[in-house]
Design a protein around this motif. Sequence first.
Motif, PDB file in Angstrom:
ATOM      1  N   GLY A   8       0.673  -1.203   0.115  1.00 24.37           N
ATOM      2  CA  GLY A   8       0.023   0.149   0.038  1.00 24.37           C
ATOM      3  C   GLY A   8       0.966   1.252   0.094  1.00 24.37           C
ATOM      4  O   GLY A   8       2.095   1.314   0.232  1.00 24.37           O
ATOM      5  N   ALA A  10       0.296   5.721   0.832  1.00 21.51           N
ATOM      6  CA  ALA A  10      -0.542   6.953   1.209  1.00 21.51           C
ATOM      7  C   ALA A  10       0.429   8.062   1.450  1.00 21.51           C
ATOM      8  O   ALA A  10       1.524   8.065   1.744  1.00 21.51           O
ATOM      9  CB  ALA A  10      -1.322   6.729   2.535  1.00 21.51           C
ATOM     10  N   ARG A  26       4.819   3.968   2.839  1.00 21.19           N
ATOM     11  CA  ARG A  26       4.926   2.782   1.985  1.00 21.19           C
ATOM     12  C   ARG A  26       4.856   1.413   2.838  1.00 21.19           C
ATOM     13  O   ARG A  26       5.523   1.403   3.712  1.00 21.19           O
ATOM     14  CB  ARG A  26       6.137   2.924   0.971  1.00 21.19           C
ATOM     15  N   ALA A 146      -5.793   6.010   5.272  1.00 21.75           N
ATOM     16  CA  ALA A 146      -5.553   5.737   3.890  1.00 21.75           C
ATOM     17  C   ALA A 146      -4.708   4.598   3.292  1.00 21.75           C
ATOM     18  O   ALA A 146      -5.265   3.857   2.352  1.00 21.75           O
ATOM     19  CB  ALA A 146      -4.977   7.148   3.271  1.00 21.75           C
ATOM     20  N   LEU A 147      -3.709   4.372   3.990  1.00 18.79           N
ATOM     21  CA  LEU A 147      -2.794   3.134   3.984  1.00 18.79           C
ATOM     22  C   LEU A 147      -3.737   1.927   4.203  1.00 18.79           C
ATOM     23  O   LEU A 147      -3.463   0.982   3.306  1.00 18.79           O
ATOM     24  CB  LEU A 147      -1.612   2.931   4.761  1.00 18.79           C
ATOM     25  N   ASP A 149      -7.025   1.348   4.172  1.00 18.11           N
ATOM     26  CA  ASP A 149      -7.812   1.291   2.940  1.00 18.11           C
ATOM     27  C   ASP A 149      -7.528   0.829   1.477  1.00 18.11           C
ATOM     28  O   ASP A 149      -8.100  -0.138   0.972  1.00 18.11           O
ATOM     29  CB  ASP A 149      -8.670   2.864   2.844  1.00 18.11           C
ATOM     30  N   MET A 150      -6.188   1.085   1.228  1.00 24.45           N
ATOM     31  CA  MET A 150      -5.648   0.768  -0.032  1.00 24.45           C
ATOM     32  C   MET A 150      -5.336  -0.669   0.118  1.00 24.45           C
ATOM     33  O   MET A 150      -5.526  -1.731  -0.680  1.00 24.45           O
ATOM     34  CB  MET A 150      -4.369   1.403  -0.244  1.00 24.45           C
ATOM     35  N   ARG A 151      -4.619  -0.841   1.437  1.00 28.87           N
ATOM     36  CA  ARG A 151      -4.492  -2.617   1.463  1.00 28.87           C
ATOM     37  C   ARG A 151      -5.514  -3.431   1.390  1.00 28.87           C
ATOM     38  O   ARG A 151      -5.645  -4.627   1.059  1.00 28.87           O
ATOM     39  CB  ARG A 151      -3.633  -2.746   2.978  1.00 28.87           C
ATOM     40  N   ARG A 152      -6.783  -2.852   2.149  1.00 26.91           N
ATOM     41  CA  ARG A 152      -7.971  -3.801   2.264  1.00 26.91           C
ATOM     42  C   ARG A 152      -8.398  -3.815   0.595  1.00 26.91           C
ATOM     43  O   ARG A 152      -8.941  -4.793   0.415  1.00 26.91           O
ATOM     44  CB  ARG A 152      -9.019  -2.936   3.010  1.00 26.91           C
ATOM     45  N   SER A 153      -8.375  -2.780   0.123  1.00 24.43           N
ATOM     46  CA  SER A 153      -9.014  -2.821  -1.124  1.00 24.43           C
ATOM     47  C   SER A 153      -7.963  -4.026  -2.230  1.00 24.43           C
ATOM     48  O   SER A 153      -8.907  -4.487  -2.847  1.00 24.43           O
ATOM     49  CB  SER A 153      -8.729  -1.594  -1.980  1.00 24.43           C
ATOM     50  N   GLU A 154      -6.837  -4.022  -1.947  1.00 30.11           N
ATOM     51  CA  GLU A 154      -6.026  -4.916  -2.599  1.00 30.11           C
ATOM     52  C   GLU A 154      -6.528  -6.097  -2.001  1.00 30.11           C
ATOM     53  O   GLU A 154      -6.458  -7.389  -2.598  1.00 30.11           O
ATOM     54  CB  GLU A 154      -4.492  -4.660  -2.661  1.00 30.11           C
TER      55      GLU A 154
END
Length: 297
Positions: A8, A10, A26, A146-147, A149-154
Amino acid sequence: MTLASMTGFARVQGEAGVVRWTWELRSVNGKNLDVRLRLPAGLEELEPRIRERCAKVLQRGNVSIGLSMQRDQGEAVLTINQTALDAVLAAVDLLRQRLPDVAPPTLDGILAQKGVVELKEPEEDPAVREVLLATLLSTLDEALDALVDMRRSEGSAIRDIILGQIGRVAELTARAESLPARQPEAIRARLAALVAELMDASAGALDSQRLHQEAAILATKADIREELDRLHAHVSAVRELMAAGGAIGRRLDFLAQEFNRETNTLCSKSNDVELTTIGLDLKAVIDQMREQIQNLE
């Protein structure tokens, strides 16, 4: 609970008064949670609080956190370093004594000497500093959100891939189980034909009873019932873990190793071309699945 990958990024910016800053986060795959910090000088006291915040929302991954800060130049004050100035003037007096005909240095030449004039930040009020630190940590929390959220989306995308792959494993396992060559009648017929062929080739010199015993032992060693049962059990375990969610990467990786172990045994026991083909297909899917699993938290 949702799944999260370990990859991820952010970036969050903030400002307070004359100070502006940017957090950049990162994260990549890692066996444990490893947080590496790059903070401006003078903010080392934030390190334990940053690590504590990371541990609350992240389970695994190599995480790099950088903070860059800028302060408006208008607030800085020019000051004279008296010690440095005295040293320069003493050197000027010494040169004047030794070289009386040389023109004395100008004022701007003296002030241009390194260290004589310094640009200093004003003394910071402790209360103002605490407010600044609290605001910095608040924007760090935004960056961590935000980090995550990105990790969960992936992680959600990886979940769909793994469920498709585990469905393929279940399908191949069912195909192996239903192969005609695995049916007891087919096994008995194949062994009987093999025994008869050996008896004919040896012109009756072999002990038929001993030969039948050896054939029965070989049949037992070639039986893959146990491997198929374990493959079915592992498929169920993966589906249960995926449904539960959370930080399941380690347990899924263990199951991927078990899948691989059972498939290797199945291939080594195979005495049928179609079963060998299914075993190789299983190995390919399991390897692909493990690559995806290793991205999960």
